[in-house]
Design a protein around this motif. Structure first.
Motif, PDB file in Angstrom:
ATOM      1  N   ARG A  74       0.853  -1.182   0.000  1.00  0.00           N
ATOM      2  CA  ARG A  74       0.000   0.000   0.000  1.00  0.00           C
ATOM      3  C   ARG A  74       0.896   1.241   0.000  1.00  0.00           C
ATOM      4  O   ARG A  74       1.857   1.304   0.779  1.00  0.00           O
ATOM      5  CB  ARG A  74      -0.889  -0.015   1.246  1.00  0.00           C
ATOM      6  N   HIS A 154      -9.521  -3.981 -13.863  1.00  0.00           N
ATOM      7  CA  HIS A 154      -8.705  -2.793 -13.604  1.00  0.00           C
ATOM      8  C   HIS A 154      -7.711  -2.616 -14.749  1.00  0.00           C
ATOM      9  O   HIS A 154      -7.163  -3.598 -15.260  1.00  0.00           O
ATOM     10  CB  HIS A 154      -7.965  -2.934 -12.277  1.00  0.00           C
ATOM     11  N   HIS A 169      -3.666   2.755  -9.209  1.00  0.00           N
ATOM     12  CA  HIS A 169      -4.500   3.837  -8.698  1.00  0.00           C
ATOM     13  C   HIS A 169      -5.965   3.389  -8.718  1.00  0.00           C
ATOM     14  O   HIS A 169      -6.354   2.505  -9.483  1.00  0.00           O
ATOM     15  CB  HIS A 169      -4.322   5.097  -9.546  1.00  0.00           C
ATOM     16  N   ASP A 170      -6.755   4.013  -7.877  1.00  0.00           N
ATOM     17  CA  ASP A 170      -8.192   3.714  -7.819  1.00  0.00           C
ATOM     18  C   ASP A 170      -8.456   2.237  -7.548  1.00  0.00           C
ATOM     19  O   ASP A 170      -9.354   1.622  -8.143  1.00  0.00           O
ATOM     20  CB  ASP A 170      -8.886   4.142  -9.119  1.00  0.00           C
ATOM     21  N   SER A 171      -7.672   1.666  -6.641  1.00  0.00           N
ATOM     22  CA  SER A 171      -7.935   0.292  -6.215  1.00  0.00           C
ATOM     23  C   SER A 171      -9.347   0.201  -5.652  1.00  0.00           C
ATOM     24  O   SER A 171      -9.766   1.060  -4.873  1.00  0.00           O
ATOM     25  CB  SER A 171      -6.923  -0.116  -5.140  1.00  0.00           C
ATOM     26  N   PRO A 172     -10.110  -0.845  -6.018  1.00  0.00           N
ATOM     27  CA  PRO A 172     -11.451  -0.994  -5.446  1.00  0.00           C
ATOM     28  C   PRO A 172     -11.439  -1.349  -3.970  1.00  0.00           C
ATOM     29  O   PRO A 172     -12.469  -1.293  -3.310  1.00  0.00           O
ATOM     30  CB  PRO A 172     -12.065  -2.123  -6.288  1.00  0.00           C
ATOM     31  N   LYS A 173     -10.275  -1.707  -3.470  1.00  0.00           N
ATOM     32  CA  LYS A 173     -10.110  -2.012  -2.047  1.00  0.00           C
ATOM     33  C   LYS A 173      -9.167  -0.972  -1.454  1.00  0.00           C
ATOM     34  O   LYS A 173      -8.086  -0.734  -1.984  1.00  0.00           O
ATOM     35  CB  LYS A 173      -9.526  -3.420  -1.880  1.00  0.00           C
ATOM     36  N   PRO A 174      -9.562  -0.299  -0.366  1.00  0.00           N
ATOM     37  CA  PRO A 174      -8.685   0.731   0.194  1.00  0.00           C
ATOM     38  C   PRO A 174      -7.439   0.124   0.826  1.00  0.00           C
ATOM     39  O   PRO A 174      -7.454  -1.050   1.226  1.00  0.00           O
ATOM     40  CB  PRO A 174      -9.582   1.402   1.239  1.00  0.00           C
ATOM     41  N   PRO A 176      -6.458   3.339  -1.825  1.00  0.00           N
ATOM     42  CA  PRO A 176      -6.634   3.311  -3.276  1.00  0.00           C
ATOM     43  C   PRO A 176      -5.361   3.285  -4.094  1.00  0.00           C
ATOM     44  O   PRO A 176      -5.387   2.909  -5.261  1.00  0.00           O
ATOM     45  CB  PRO A 176      -7.426   4.592  -3.553  1.00  0.00           C
ATOM     46  N   THR A 177      -4.236   3.692  -3.501  1.00  0.00           N
ATOM     47  CA  THR A 177      -2.983   3.765  -4.255  1.00  0.00           C
ATOM     48  C   THR A 177      -2.018   2.711  -3.741  1.00  0.00           C
ATOM     49  O   THR A 177      -1.760   2.627  -2.536  1.00  0.00           O
ATOM     50  CB  THR A 177      -2.359   5.169  -4.149  1.00  0.00           C
TER      51      THR A 177
END
Length: 238
Positions: A74, A154, A169-174, A176-177
């Protein structure tokens, strides 16, 4: 060829995988002189590291010959509890005589301005070590069939480029980056172990084993072995 091993519950998966990892790493060092292991986060991933830390098998490993890497991370501050490397440090790494220079952490947001910069630095570090064919690469799996930080639908998964590490970026699971090994890097591993437990993952397990490549988990494979380590609840739809 995928091999599937089913254990009674999540703790059994963690304990058995820890034992398997200890024996495998010791054997790899005996044969090749060094072992490159890619760790995963998540409940089972951290649990198996904690199990290995307390196992007699840990004493059989020449930790000076082990190199530890991560499949994803993360992109947050160095001390953030979301970081996989911090969880691994607490569960295993601080309990064994592993040299600091053998711990290959993915960069954090304190040291790098962007996830792209961190991914580029990690790719360079992998190249500096000869682009190792990972001896064991462990992957957790989400209920959506994602592995590392490669998510279904993705753009990063769809791109499937040759870079060793990629920014997400904009991961559906926090959060996001993130930074993740690419599919190409994962599939260079000699052995890929997919570790999954719990009934919410049963559908993705079944689809992954059936080869549904809309799910990233179905696209990963080791050059010598692909091993799925499951609990009974995750295996109910196979």
């Amino acid at each position: 060829m995928r091999s599937v091993v089913i254990y009674p519950d999540q703790q059994a998966v963690a304990n058995a995988t820890a034992a398997r990892l200890g024996v495998t790493v010791a054997d790899v060092i005996a044969r090749r002189g060094a072992a490159h292991v890619v760790l995963t986060g998540g409940t089972v991933g951290v649990g198996l590291l904690a199990s290995l830390a307390t196992s007699p098998l840990a004493e059989l490993i020449d930790w000076t010959s082990v190199h530890v890497w991560w499949g994803d991370e993360r992109f947050v501050g160095a001390g953030d509890p979301d970081r996989n490397e911090g969880q691994a440090q607490e569960a295993l790494l601080r309990h064994v005589p592993l040299p600091e220079e053998n711990i290959h952490r993915i960069g954090n947001s304190d040291d790098f301005a962007t996830a792209e910069d961190a991914a580029s630095a990690y790719s360079a570090e992998i190249a500096d070590h000869g682009g190792p064919g990972w001896d064991v690469l462990m992957l957790g799996m989400g209920p959506d069939g994602h592995v590392a930080s490669l998510f279904p639908d993705h753009p990063v998964y769809a791109a499937a480029g040759d870079a060793e590490a990629v920014a997400v970026h904009d991961s559906p699971k926090p959060p996001p980056t993130r930074v993740s090994l690419s599919l190409a890097s994962i599939n260079r591993a000699r052995e890929v172990w997919v570790v999954a437990a719990g009934a919410p993952k049963a559908d993705a397990v079944a689809r992954g084993l059936a080869g549904d490549r809309t799910l990233p988990v179905a696209a990963v494979a080791g050059t010598e072995r692909t091993l799925w380590l499951l609990d009974a609840a995750a295996s109910t739809q196979i």
